[in-house]
Design an enzyme around this catalytic site. Structure first.
Site, PDB file in Angstrom:
ATOM      1  N   ALA A  11       0.844  -1.207   0.000  1.00 30.82           N
ATOM      2  CA  ALA A  11       0.000   0.000   0.000  1.00 30.82           C
ATOM      3  C   ALA A  11       0.875   1.251   0.000  1.00 30.82           C
ATOM      4  O   ALA A  11       0.679   2.162  -0.817  1.00 30.82           O
ATOM      5  CB  ALA A  11      -0.925  -0.011   1.217  1.00 30.82           C
ATOM      6  N   CYS A  41       3.161 -12.451   1.449  1.00 34.84           N
ATOM      7  CA  CYS A  41       2.611 -13.662   0.794  1.00 34.84           C
ATOM      8  C   CYS A  41       3.698 -14.696   0.504  1.00 34.84           C
ATOM      9  O   CYS A  41       3.399 -15.844   0.207  1.00 34.84           O
ATOM     10  CB  CYS A  41       1.920 -13.300  -0.521  1.00 34.84           C
ATOM     11  SG  CYS A  41       0.825 -11.897  -0.416  1.00 34.84           S
ATOM     12  N   ALA A 103       0.066   3.572   6.347  1.00 36.06           N
ATOM     13  CA  ALA A 103      -0.008   2.302   5.601  1.00 36.06           C
ATOM     14  C   ALA A 103       0.790   1.254   6.364  1.00 36.06           C
ATOM     15  O   ALA A 103       1.558   0.487   5.795  1.00 36.06           O
ATOM     16  CB  ALA A 103       0.539   2.486   4.187  1.00 36.06           C
TER      17      ALA A 103
HETATM   18  C1  LIG Z   1       1.832 -14.975   5.991  1.00 37.08           C
HETATM   19  C2  LIG Z   1       0.927 -14.140   5.127  1.00 37.08           C
HETATM   20  C3  LIG Z   1       0.481 -14.669   3.919  1.00 37.08           C
HETATM   21  C4  LIG Z   1      -0.348 -13.905   3.097  1.00 37.08           C
HETATM   22  N1  LIG Z   1      -0.759 -14.434   1.913  1.00 37.08           N
HETATM   23  C5  LIG Z   1      -1.537 -13.701   1.104  1.00 37.08           C
HETATM   24  C6  LIG Z   1      -1.943 -14.205  -0.167  1.00 37.08           C
HETATM   25  O1  LIG Z   1      -1.617 -15.340  -0.540  1.00 37.08           O
HETATM   26  N2  LIG Z   1      -2.712 -13.407  -0.961  1.00 37.08           N
HETATM   27  C7  LIG Z   1      -3.095 -12.143  -0.582  1.00 37.08           C
HETATM   28  O2  LIG Z   1      -3.761 -11.450  -1.356  1.00 37.08           O
HETATM   29  N3  LIG Z   1      -2.717 -11.633   0.612  1.00 37.08           N
HETATM   30  C8  LIG Z   1      -1.957 -12.373   1.458  1.00 37.08           C
HETATM   31  N4  LIG Z   1      -1.570 -11.861   2.666  1.00 37.08           N
HETATM   32  C9  LIG Z   1      -2.030 -10.509   3.041  1.00 37.08           C
HETATM   33  C10 LIG Z   1      -1.152  -9.420   2.405  1.00 37.08           C
HETATM   34  O3  LIG Z   1       0.205  -9.727   2.588  1.00 37.08           O
HETATM   35  C11 LIG Z   1      -1.498  -8.070   3.020  1.00 37.08           C
HETATM   36  O4  LIG Z   1      -2.858  -7.787   2.717  1.00 37.08           O
HETATM   37  C12 LIG Z   1      -0.616  -6.941   2.498  1.00 37.08           C
HETATM   38  O5  LIG Z   1       0.732  -7.201   2.745  1.00 37.08           O
HETATM   39  C13 LIG Z   1      -1.017  -5.614   3.171  1.00 37.08           C
HETATM   40  O6  LIG Z   1      -0.177  -4.610   2.725  1.00 37.08           O
HETATM   41  P1  LIG Z   1       0.065  -3.288   3.590  1.00 37.08           P
HETATM   42  O7  LIG Z   1       0.893  -2.404   2.713  1.00 37.08           O
HETATM   43  O8  LIG Z   1      -1.214  -2.777   4.125  1.00 37.08           O
HETATM   44  O9  LIG Z   1       0.896  -3.745   4.875  1.00 37.08           O
HETATM   45  P2  LIG Z   1       2.226  -4.558   5.025  1.00 37.08           P
HETATM   46  O10 LIG Z   1       2.640  -5.263   3.797  1.00 37.08           O
HETATM   47  O11 LIG Z   1       2.023  -5.401   6.242  1.00 37.08           O
HETATM   48  O12 LIG Z   1       3.341  -3.448   5.334  1.00 37.08           O
HETATM   49  C14 LIG Z   1       3.282  -2.653   6.507  1.00 37.08           C
HETATM   50  C15 LIG Z   1       4.511  -1.784   6.646  1.00 37.08           C
HETATM   51  O13 LIG Z   1       4.347  -0.958   7.809  1.00 37.08           O
HETATM   52  C16 LIG Z   1       5.558  -0.936   8.555  1.00 37.08           C
HETATM   53  N5  LIG Z   1       5.241  -0.567   9.937  1.00 37.08           N
HETATM   54  C17 LIG Z   1       4.385  -1.183  10.799  1.00 37.08           C
HETATM   55  N6  LIG Z   1       4.297  -0.507  11.944  1.00 37.08           N
HETATM   56  C18 LIG Z   1       5.106   0.573  11.820  1.00 37.08           C
HETATM   57  C19 LIG Z   1       5.436   1.666  12.651  1.00 37.08           C
HETATM   58  N7  LIG Z   1       4.912   1.840  13.868  1.00 37.08           N
HETATM   59  N8  LIG Z   1       6.312   2.586  12.190  1.00 37.08           N
HETATM   60  C20 LIG Z   1       6.863   2.454  10.946  1.00 37.08           C
HETATM   61  N9  LIG Z   1       6.563   1.444  10.119  1.00 37.08           N
HETATM   62  C21 LIG Z   1       5.697   0.530  10.548  1.00 37.08           C
HETATM   63  C22 LIG Z   1       6.123  -2.316   8.368  1.00 37.08           C
HETATM   64  O14 LIG Z   1       7.508  -2.315   8.665  1.00 37.08           O
HETATM   65  C23 LIG Z   1       5.808  -2.522   6.866  1.00 37.08           C
HETATM   66  O15 LIG Z   1       6.794  -1.920   6.090  1.00 37.08           O
HETATM   67  C24 LIG Z   1      -0.741 -12.594   3.503  1.00 37.08           C
HETATM   68  C25 LIG Z   1      -0.286 -12.069   4.727  1.00 37.08           C
HETATM   69  C26 LIG Z   1       0.533 -12.833   5.536  1.00 37.08           C
HETATM   70  C27 LIG Z   1       1.013 -12.262   6.833  1.00 37.08           C
END
Ligand SMILES: Cc1cc2nc3c(=O)[nH]c(=O)nc-3n(C[C@H](O)[C@H](O)[C@H](O)COP(=O)(O)OP(=O)(O)OC[C@H]3O[C@@H](n4cnc5c(N)ncnc54)[C@H](O)[C@@H]3O)c2cc1C
Length: 407
Positions: A11, A41, A103
């Site tokens: 995101a 993932c 995000a």
């Molecule tokens: C094991 C696993 C398997 C998955 N498999 C699938 C799949 O097969 N298909 C699918 O569609 N989805 C899957 N998902 C879900 C998918 O990975 C998430 O929906 C997606 O990664 C969300 O993206 P995001 O950018 O919101 O957050 P994330 O990718 O979680 O990134 C969050 C970021 O925020 C940072 N952060 C957190 N807290 C702080 C803070 N306080 N200060 C600074 N930085 C911070 C972290 O370091 C990271 O960089 C899976 C998730 C997991 C955990």
């Protein structure tokens, strides 16, 4: 204009990409607790030893230079003050912004069962650091207990199977993948995991766990009194948006950070995207939310409309499944099923419209199904087997030679 993005997941990075495309002179900073960019993932591949940290990176080569983004890695944000337009880092440093994107994901949820939360051999699976800790502990563990059989629990088991561990999975629902699949499609995966040596205990909850002298859990007791011996426990019982650091900021949170259709929070100039919004928990939706947020942060109004239905793609042991929309039937629904050796397909219809589709084994025409569900197209006029539907059934060529939608 100073853009600050908290989180270097899909995101946050999609928002950063979008902002750079729209605003050549933008000053963009991405702040992340992560020190490696990684796809959640793919964490099972890291656990299995098939990929290293670097191979989990999902960005293009030279990403930071190409988009001219300042990445502050290994840094945690611990407070946000929208009135002053600053965020506060763990170090006490304040970072100012004109536009802010939250995000920063969701956290693994560990249920309050005995001493699970304090034991040193119990892990969630959310970040690379979790996967690293699991690999380290697995080095001297024989028996692994996984609590929860959703995608994360099965990912963990899948990775650890490669390491030859003896795995038990406890699930409180009567089937595995209870949020994603119906019982029939779930059973196909259960059989594949069982064939690989995994033992499932369904319809049972972990109810007690006590740490030994070494600070580790060596057995977990279930609600029927059965004791499961273990050297390593993985808790995959769901996630909670990690919005605790926003307490006192005035940024509205319910299930996650509350956003409007433009991904804006209740505070001007503050946006949110991805798992922290609690709108969805899957990769493609987080990416799209990041893109839409990025546009709006640049003053280009765009609405996030992909809230129509849950969408999941699952692939274990080469068996692929795609689900869009509802998987559970309700009173008044009509259910159509097609099954043979190669595939299992199940559609839920209500008043001529598709409410949910599950395709296992053969996911061709997935785009058509998605379109029909999203746009609530009435297909009651179609005479043929609905599993043979394709775009061709809905389009005709108009007098100018363009395709037009005809249903
Ligand atoms: C094991 C696993 C398997 C998955 N498999 C699938 C799949 O097969 N298909 C699918 O569609 N989805 C899957 N998902 C879900 C998918 O990975 C998430 O929906 C997606 O990664 C969300 O993206 P995001 O950018 O919101 O957050 P994330 O990718 O979680 O990134 C969050 C970021 O925020 C940072 N952060 C957190 N807290 C702080 C803070 N306080 N200060 C600074 N930085 C911070 C972290 O370091 C990271 O960089 C899976 C998730 C997991 C955990």
């Amino acid at each position: 204009m100073r853009y600050v993005i908290i989180g270097a997941g899909t995101a946050g990075l999609e928002a950063a990409r979008t902002i750079r495309k729209e605003d050549g002179s933008a000053r963009i900073s991405v702040i992340s607790a992560d020190t490696y960019i990684h796809s959640r993932c793919m964490l099972h591949k890291y656990i299995a030893g098939e990929r290293d940290e670097v191979q989990l990176d999902f960005t293009e080569d030279n990403f930071w230079d190409k988009f001219d983004i300042n990445w502050m890695k290994g840094v945690k944000v611990c407070a946000a003050c929208p009135e002053e337009k600053v965020i506060v880092l763990e170090t006490g440093e304040k970072v100012g912004y004109d536009r802010l994107l939250l995000a920063n994901e969701a956290d693994s949820f560990s249920p309050p069962v005995g001493e699970l939360r304090k034991a040193s051999n119990v892990f969630g699976l959310r970040n690379l650091s979790d996967a690293q800790a699991i690999v380290k502990e697995a080095g001297h563990a024989e028996q692994v207990l996984v609590i929860g059989s959703g995608l994360v629990g099965l990912d963990a088991a899948y990775g650890l199977l490669e390491k030859g561990k003896k795995i038990t999975i406890v699930e409180m629902a009567p089937q595995i993948l209870p949020v994603q699949l119906d019982d029939h499609a779930a059973e196909a995966y259960q059989k594949l995991f069982e064939r690989a040596g995994v033992r499932f205990i369904l319809g049972r909850k972990a109810s007690e766990a006590v740490c030994g002298h070494d600070g580790k859990i060596h057995k977990v007791t279930l609600d029927n009194g059965e004791e499961i011996p273990c050297d390593l426990v993985i808790v995959a019982a769901g996630v909670r948006p990690s919005s605790a650091y926003l307490e006192g900021s005035g940024i509205a949170c319910e299930r996650g950070v509350t956003v409007d259709t433009h991904m804006q929070t209740n505070k001007p100039g503050v946006y949110a995207a991805g798992d922290i919004t609690g709108l969805s928990g899957i990769w493609p939706n987080a990416t799209e939310q990041g893109r839409v947020a990025g546009k709006n942060m640049c003053g280009i109004p765009e609405m996030y409309t992909d809230t129509f239905a849950a969408k999941n793609t699952i692939n274990f042991f080469g068996l692929v499944t795609l689900c869009v929309g509802r998987i559970r039937e309700e009173e008044g629904d009509q259910v159509q099923i097609k099954e043979d050796r190669r595939q299992y397909k199940r559609a839920i219809l209500r008043q001529g419209k598709i409410e949910g589709i599950l395709l296992q084994g053969d996911i061709s025409n997935a785009g058509t199904w998605q379109y029909l569900i999203k746009n609530r197209i009435d297909i009651s006029g179609i005479q043929k087997d609905i599993f043979g539907i394709s775009y061709a059934d809905f389009y005709q060529v108009d007098e100018t030679g363009r395709y037009e939608w005809v249903v």
